[in-house]
Each structure stands twice: as structure tokens, then as C-alpha cells.
Design a protein around this motif. Structure first.
Motif, mmCIF file in Angstrom:
data_model
loop_
_atom_site.group_PDB
_atom_site.id
_atom_site.type_symbol
_atom_site.label_atom_id
_atom_site.label_comp_id
_atom_site.label_asym_id
_atom_site.label_seq_id
_atom_site.Cartn_x
_atom_site.Cartn_y
_atom_site.Cartn_z
ATOM 1 N N GLU A 44 0.832 -1.204 0.000
ATOM 2 C CA GLU A 44 0.000 0.000 0.000
ATOM 3 C C GLU A 44 0.870 1.260 0.000
ATOM 4 N N ARG A 45 1.939 1.233 0.779
ATOM 5 C CA ARG A 45 2.821 2.406 0.844
ATOM 6 C C ARG A 45 3.523 2.643 -0.481
ATOM 7 N N VAL A 46 3.994 1.561 -1.102
ATOM 8 C CA VAL A 46 4.663 1.690 -2.399
ATOM 9 C C VAL A 46 3.660 2.142 -3.458
ATOM 10 N N GLU A 67 8.622 -12.574 -0.052
ATOM 11 C CA GLU A 67 7.238 -12.629 -0.541
ATOM 12 C C GLU A 67 6.679 -11.227 -0.735
ATOM 13 N N GLN A 68 6.953 -10.325 0.225
ATOM 14 C CA GLN A 68 6.487 -8.942 0.087
ATOM 15 C C GLN A 68 7.126 -8.283 -1.132
ATOM 16 N N MET A 69 8.416 -8.520 -1.333
ATOM 17 C CA MET A 69 9.109 -7.913 -2.466
ATOM 18 C C MET A 69 8.589 -8.480 -3.789
ATOM 19 N N SER A 70 8.212 -9.754 -3.785
ATOM 20 C CA SER A 70 7.618 -10.362 -4.976
ATOM 21 C C SER A 70 6.317 -9.651 -5.325
ATOM 22 N N VAL A 71 5.504 -9.392 -4.326
ATOM 23 C CA VAL A 71 4.235 -8.691 -4.540
ATOM 24 C C VAL A 71 4.497 -7.274 -5.043
ATOM 25 N N ARG A 74 5.759 -7.451 -8.717
ATOM 26 C CA ARG A 74 4.776 -7.895 -9.712
ATOM 27 C C ARG A 74 3.502 -7.053 -9.709
ATOM 28 N N GLN A 75 2.960 -6.766 -8.536
ATOM 29 C CA GLN A 75 1.685 -6.033 -8.501
ATOM 30 C C GLN A 75 1.890 -4.536 -8.672
ATOM 31 N N ALA A 76 2.910 -3.997 -8.037
ATOM 32 C CA ALA A 76 3.173 -2.569 -8.197
ATOM 33 C C ALA A 76 3.979 -2.315 -9.467
ATOM 34 N N ALA A 98 11.341 -14.446 -6.669
ATOM 35 C CA ALA A 98 10.457 -13.367 -6.225
ATOM 36 C C ALA A 98 10.450 -12.185 -7.195
ATOM 37 N N GLY A 99 11.306 -12.219 -8.199
ATOM 38 C CA GLY A 99 11.322 -11.141 -9.181
ATOM 39 C C GLY A 99 12.228 -9.976 -8.812
#
Length: 195
Positions: A44-46, A67-71, A74-76, A98-99
Motif C-alpha cells: 500500500e505504501r509503495v 514474498e512482500q518484495m515479490s508482490v 509484480r503487482q506494483a 520473487a522477481g
């Protein structure tokens, strides 16, 4: 995009390490550096910040952080450069999965930050381009299968040859100013409904 127009989010629980990253980024001409001191509500912050690049520095990454960095990656849809003090091959593989665009072990020096950031952006863009090409290729393959199925339906119902069935699809698409795949989809859908 010039360095002065870039926004970089720096995630680091250590203020001293964050200062090193910030110094290296500012020395490289990065226009806006925002320090995020923890990983709570990170996506959300990013998303709210909309940085061009995310840089994270940790002593040792955990599965949760990866896992957070993967999200985030990919999502952001942002390149992520990760600096770690120590790591092992399992964590390196997890970071790649994780990308993470750049994974640097024991390499936090201000003069190295800009080149690493550049490679992270280039790798992220190359990967994104490959993903787009893969998605397009899958779509084209699905369209071809759909067209083949529609030709088969026309051949069966109207007693047409394969070439004649394709010509009818093409003619209908041209007359309606639509894609052949759209016409094929309508034929297949109708045939499925009428069963």
C-alpha cells in the motif's frame, strides 16, 4: 527518464544504512529519495508513493520479506534492488523467484548504488518485455485454436472445405470490421449453446 526525475523508495530498518543508500542515490543525481523504515503495509505504501524503483537493504532476507518484495515487483510493477549483508544460495534463488531485479550481497557502498540501480531497471524492463511477449504469444495461440475450431464447425455444418470456411470467417470479419478471432468466438459460443 533522467535521474533527476526518478523517485526511489528506500526500505531499510537501519537509519545508518538508509543514509548510505540515500547519499549514494543523491550523489548519482536521483531527484527524490523516500525512506521507508519498515515493511508494514509495504504494498500500500509503495502503491501510494509510486516510486520508479524500490531499493531494500537488510542484514539477511527472510521468506516473508521476499514474498512482500515479490508482490511489490509484480503487482506494483516496479524494479526492486535488494542489498543484503549475508545470504546463501537458497535465499538467492528465492530472490530470483520473487522477481528481485538486482540482488547484491555485501556490496553497500555509495559509489556502487547507481550502477546497480541502472541494471535493476534494465533487467526489470527486459523481463517485463518478455512477459508481454509471452502473453501476446499465448493470446495468438488461443486465437488460432479458436479459429480452427470455428472452421471445423463451419465445415461440418455447411459442408465447406477448410479454405472456404476460413474465407467465410475472413469475409464476415471484414464486413463487420472485427477481428477474425472475434467472429470465431461468436461461432464457437453459438455452437456450444446449441450443443
Amino acid at each position: 527518464m533522467t535521474e533527476s526525475s526518478l523517485t526511489v523508495a528506500v526500505i531499510d530498518p537501519s537509519r545508518a544504512r538508509a543514509a548510505i543508500l540515500e547519499e549514494g542515490l543523491r550523489a548519482a543525481g536521483i531527484g527524490r529519495v523516500v525512506i521507508i523504515p519498515d515493511t508494514a503495509d509495504l504494498l500500500e505504501r509503495v502503491a501510494a508513493l509510486k516510486p520508479d524503483v524500490v531499493v531494500i537493504h537488510l542484514e539477511s532476507p527472510s521468506r516473508d520479506i521476499l514474498e512482500q518484495m515479490s508482490v511489490v515487483s509484480r503487482q506494483a510493477e516496479r524494479p526492486v534492488a535488494m542489498f543484503v549483508d549475508r545470504s546463501d544460495s537458497t535465499m538467492m534463488q528465492a530472490a530470483v523467484d520473487a522477481g528481485i531485479s538486482a540482488y547484491v550481497v555485501d556490496g553497500l557502498r555509495s559509489e556502487r548504488i547507481k550502477p546497480i540501480l541502472d541494471i535493476a531497471i534494465l533487467r526489470f524492463n527486459a523481463f517485463a518485455r518478455l512477459q508481454r511477449e509471452l502473453t501476446e504469444a499465448r493470446g495468438e495461440l488461443a486465437d488460432r485454436k479458436l479459429i480452427e475450431r470455428a472452421k471445423g464447425i463451419l465445415m461440418s455444418l455447411k459442408g465447406l472445405s477448410e479454405d472456404e470456411a476460413y474465407k467465410q470467417l475472413r469475409r464476415k470479419a471484414m464486413n463487420e470490421k472485427r477481428k477474425i478471432a472475434d467472429i470465431a468466438r461468436a461461432i464457437v459460443t453459438t455452437a456450444d449453446l446449441l450443443g
